[in-house]
Design a protein around this motif. Structure first.
Motif, PDB file in Angstrom:
ATOM      1  N   ALA A  49       0.856  -1.365   0.054  1.00  0.00           N
ATOM      2  CA  ALA A  49       0.027  -0.113   0.070  1.00  0.00           C
ATOM      3  C   ALA A  49       0.869   1.331  -0.148  1.00  0.00           C
ATOM      4  CB  ALA A  49      -0.987  -0.007   1.085  1.00  0.00           C
ATOM      5  N   ALA A  50       1.543   1.293   0.748  1.00  0.00           N
ATOM      6  CA  ALA A  50       2.787   2.699   0.752  1.00  0.00           C
ATOM      7  C   ALA A  50       3.541   2.411  -0.438  1.00  0.00           C
ATOM      8  CB  ALA A  50       4.009   2.105   1.826  1.00  0.00           C
ATOM      9  N   LEU A  51       3.946   1.407  -1.183  1.00  0.00           N
ATOM     10  CA  LEU A  51       4.660   1.401  -2.661  1.00  0.00           C
ATOM     11  C   LEU A  51       3.625   1.951  -3.594  1.00  0.00           C
ATOM     12  CD1 LEU A  51       6.220  -2.099  -2.724  1.00  0.00           C
ATOM     13  CD2 LEU A  51       7.499   0.173  -2.921  1.00  0.00           C
ATOM     14  N   GLU A  52       2.323   1.643  -3.379  1.00  0.00           N
ATOM     15  CA  GLU A  52       1.376   2.032  -4.502  1.00  0.00           C
ATOM     16  C   GLU A  52       0.953   3.627  -4.328  1.00  0.00           C
ATOM     17  OE1 GLU A  52      -3.365   1.002  -5.519  1.00  0.00           O
ATOM     18  OE2 GLU A  52      -2.488   0.579  -3.710  1.00  0.00           O
ATOM     19  N   ARG A  53       0.894   3.911  -2.823  1.00  0.00           N
ATOM     20  CA  ARG A  53       0.406   5.231  -2.827  1.00  0.00           C
ATOM     21  C   ARG A  53       1.096   6.349  -2.760  1.00  0.00           C
ATOM     22  NH1 ARG A  53      -3.154   1.660   0.823  1.00  0.00           N
ATOM     23  NH2 ARG A  53      -5.214   1.424  -0.370  1.00  0.00           N
ATOM     24  N   THR A  54       2.471   6.056  -2.300  1.00  0.00           N
ATOM     25  CA  THR A  54       3.665   7.189  -1.919  1.00  0.00           C
ATOM     26  C   THR A  54       4.871   7.022  -2.856  1.00  0.00           C
ATOM     27  OG1 THR A  54       2.652   7.202   0.474  1.00  0.00           O
ATOM     28  CG2 THR A  54       5.019   8.209  -0.121  1.00  0.00           C
ATOM     29  N   ILE A  55       5.193   5.671  -2.477  1.00  0.00           N
ATOM     30  CA  ILE A  55       6.741   5.422  -3.215  1.00  0.00           C
ATOM     31  C   ILE A  55       6.784   5.560  -4.664  1.00  0.00           C
ATOM     32  CG2 ILE A  55       8.924   3.997  -3.014  1.00  0.00           C
ATOM     33  CD1 ILE A  55       8.038   3.183  -0.225  1.00  0.00           C
ATOM     34  N   VAL A  56       5.928   4.562  -5.192  1.00  0.00           N
ATOM     35  CA  VAL A  56       6.132   4.428  -6.673  1.00  0.00           C
ATOM     36  C   VAL A  56       5.820   5.555  -7.191  1.00  0.00           C
ATOM     37  CG1 VAL A  56       5.359   3.054  -8.676  1.00  0.00           C
ATOM     38  CG2 VAL A  56       6.188   1.813  -6.537  1.00  0.00           C
ATOM     39  N   PRO A  57       4.646   6.385  -6.981  1.00  0.00           N
ATOM     40  CA  PRO A  57       4.078   7.548  -7.963  1.00  0.00           C
ATOM     41  C   PRO A  57       5.138   8.471  -7.549  1.00  0.00           C
ATOM     42  CG  PRO A  57       2.203   6.551  -6.497  1.00  0.00           C
ATOM     43  CD  PRO A  57       3.515   5.727  -5.815  1.00  0.00           C
TER      44      PRO A  57
END
Length: 458
Positions: free
Chosen positions: A90-98
Motif C-alpha cells: 500500500a505504501a509502494l502504491e500510494r507514496t513511493i512508486v508515484p
C-alpha cells in the motif's frame, strides 16, 4: 546401504563456522539442529560419513562450488508470495512508486533491486504494480526502460523465478480476477505470469554479503531497493553495515524497504526514516554527493521494538521451525508433501494452532475448501483470540456464499484487533500489525485501490 552420518560436536562446529563464514547466515548459530538436518541429507546424498568428509567435498574446487550452491539453496528459507505484506505494498502504491514515476518523467528510466527474491514473487509483484501505476499516470509501460533485478543465494529459487510459473499457494492473496488478468493457466493448479511482466525482471545469483566487499554486489544507482526478511538471518552489526552499503547504491531520493522484523536503526545521515501508514521506509537525501562517505562508519543504535503479546500458545515440538520447514517445502512446489507434514505433526501435537493455521491455508490454496474451513475453525476453537484465522475464514465463507456468517466472522476479527496495540504484529499475519489490518479493513469497506488488499480483509 549407508548408515547414519556422524556429527561429533567439534565437526558440527567446524561446519557451522564454514556456513556462517561463507553465507553470513547468523540464523543458524543457535539452531545447529536445523543445520544438522539439512547437512545430514546432503552428506547422505554424497556418501560422506563424517563432517570431515563433507568439508573436504566443499573444498574440492569446482565440485565444491557446485555443492556450496546446492547447500545454500537447501539452508535458505524462501517462503514468499505475491504482494506479501499488504501494508508495504500500500505504501509502494500510494507514496513511493508515484514519487519515483514523477521524478523519472524526463528519463523514463527506473531501476529496482529485490534482494533475496526467492521464487520471484516480489520483483514480479513490483512489475505488476509499476505497470498499472504507469498506465494510470497516462504512460505506456513499453515506453519506459524499467530494470528490476532479483538476486538470491539459492540457485533452485532462481531457476523457479525465471520459469515464472506459480502454484495456488504462492498466488493465495490474489483474487481470481487478478489471476486471470496477470497469468495464463498451464495446468489446473499452475499459472504462468504474462510476458509483459516477465521481461521487466531479470535474475542473477548474488550473496548480499558481497555488498561489504570492495566493488561487490550489483552496481547502483537504484531507485528502489527491497530487502525484506533477509537481514533477520544476520548478526545486528552486520545487518546495519549491509543497509549502509545499500544506501550507497541508491539514487538521490531513492528508497529502501526492509521487513517488519529486521534489526532496523536510525541510519542518518545516509538515510532518512519515513513513517508511512503501517510501515517504515528509508529514503536517500536529495543530493547524492558524498552519500557513500556519509554512510561509512555511522554509529547505529538498535530501535526498540514493541513486544507482542502472544496470541497463540506454542506447543512442544519446536512449532516455529516445523512451520518454517513446511513453508519451505510448499514454496518448492511440493504442496501435497507440505500438507502431509502438517498432518504428521498434528498427529503428535494436536493443539498446535500454528500448524493448524498453515494446514488451512495450504488446503485453501489447493481447493480443499471444506478441509480449510474445518482447520480455520479448529484454530479459532483452540485460540479464541486468533485474528487471522477469522480474517481468512470470513473470506472463505464469503466466496462460498455464506454472507451472513462471513460478516459475523469479520466483525469478530475487527473487535479482537481493536483490543490489540496498533503496532502489535499479529500471529500468522506475515508481519501484519493490528493497526495495519484495521486500516486495510477500512480501505476495503471504502473500495481499496489495490484489490489484493481486499483478498485479506473482505
Amino acid at each position: 546401504m549407508m548408515g547414519p552420518v556422524a556429527f561429533p560436536p567439534a565437526g558440527l562446529r567446524r561446519l557451522l563456522n564454514a556456513v556462517t563464514r561463507r553465507t553470513g547466515l547468523h540464523y543458524y548459530v543457535d539452531k545447529a539442529d536445523l543445520l544438522e538436518q539439512v547437512v545430514g541429507a546432503r552428506m547422505a546424498l554424497h556418501g560422506c560419513r563424517t563432517c570431515h568428509d563433507y568439508l573436504a567435498l566443499l573444498s574440492d574446487g569446482a565440485r565444491g562450488d557446485r555443492e556450496w550452491r546446492e547447500l545454500e539453496s537447501a539452508i535458505t528459507i524462501g517462503e514468499t508470495f505475491f504482494f506479501r505484506y499488504a501494508e508495504q505494498f500500500a505504501a509502494l502504491e500510494r507514496t513511493i512508486v508515484p514519487q519515483l514515476i514523477h521524478r523519472a518523467a524526463a528519463t523514463r528510466h527506473l531501476r529496482v533491486w529485490s534482494i533475496g527474491c526467492s521464487n520471484g514473487a516480489e520483483p514480479y509483484s513490483i512489475a505488476i504494480l509499476l505497470t498499472r501505476l504507469l498506465e494510470e499516470a497516462g504512460q505506456n509501460a513499453a515506453d519506459w526502460h524499467v530494470e528490476i533485478l532479483g538476486t538470491d543465494i539459492s540457485t533452485r529459487a532462481l531457476e523457479q523465478a525465471r520459469l515464472a510459473e506459480f502454484s495456488a499457494w504462492t498466488l493465495r492473496d490474489i483474487v481470481p480476477a487478478q489471476r486471470a488478468a496477470w497469468f495464463t493457466p498451464v495446468s489446473p493448479r499452475i499459472w504462468r505470469l504474462h510476458e509483459c511482466y516477465r521481461r521487466m525482471v531479470h535474475f542473477r545469483y548474488s550473496n548480499v554479503l558481497d555488498l561489504l566487499r570492495p566493488d561487490g554486489g550489483p552496481a547502483g544507482p537504484f531507485d528502489l531497493i527491497l530487502c525484506r526478511n533477509v537481514l533477520i538471518y544476520f548478526a545486528q552489526a552486520q545487518a546495519q553495515a549491509l543497509v549502509r552499503a545499500m544506501a550507497s547504491r541508491l539514487s538521490p531520493e531513492g528508497w529502501i524497504l526492509l521487513g517488519h522484523s529486521e534489526p532496523v536503526s536510525n541510519f542518518a545521515p545516509c538515510l532518512e526514516t519515513v513513517r508511512l501508514p503501517g510501515t517504515l521506509a528509508f529514503r536517500a537525501p536529495a543530493s547524492g554527493g558524498g552519500r557513500q562517505d556519509a554512510c561509512a562508519g555511522v554509529p547505529v543504535l538498535p530501535r526498540r521494538r514493541p513486544v507482542a503479546r502472544a496470541l497463540v500458545p506454542v506447543p512442544a515440538g519446536n512449532s516455529a521451525s516445523v512451520a518454517a520447514e513446511i513453508r519451505r517445502v510448499a514454496d518448492g512446489g511440493q504442496v501435497a508433501r507440505a500438507m502431509r507434514m502438517c498432518r504428521d505433526h498434528l498427529a503428535r501435537y494436536p493443539m498446535d494452532t500454528r500448524i493448524h493455521f498453515l494446514s488451512a491455508v495450504l488446503a485453501w490454496g489447493e481447493g480443499c475448501l471444506l478441509q480449510a474451513e474445518e482447520s480455520f475453525r479448529r484454530v479459532i476453537y483452540l485460540a479464541r483470540d486468533h485474528v487471522m484465522a477469522r480474517c481468512y475464514l470470513a473470506r472463505l465463507l464469503e466466496d462460498a456464499g455464506g454472507w451472513v456468517e462471513a460478516n459475523r466472522m469479520r466483525q469478530q476479527m475487527i473487535d479482537l484487533v481493536r483490543r490489540c496495540p496498533p503496532d502489535m504484529v499479529l500471529p500468522d499475519g506475515d508481519g501484519m500489525t493490528a493497526g495495519g489490518l484495521l486500516r486495510l479493513a477500512r480501505q476495503a469497506a471504502e473500495g481499496p485501490a489495490l484489490r489484493h488488499d481486499a483478498q485479506v480483509t473482505s
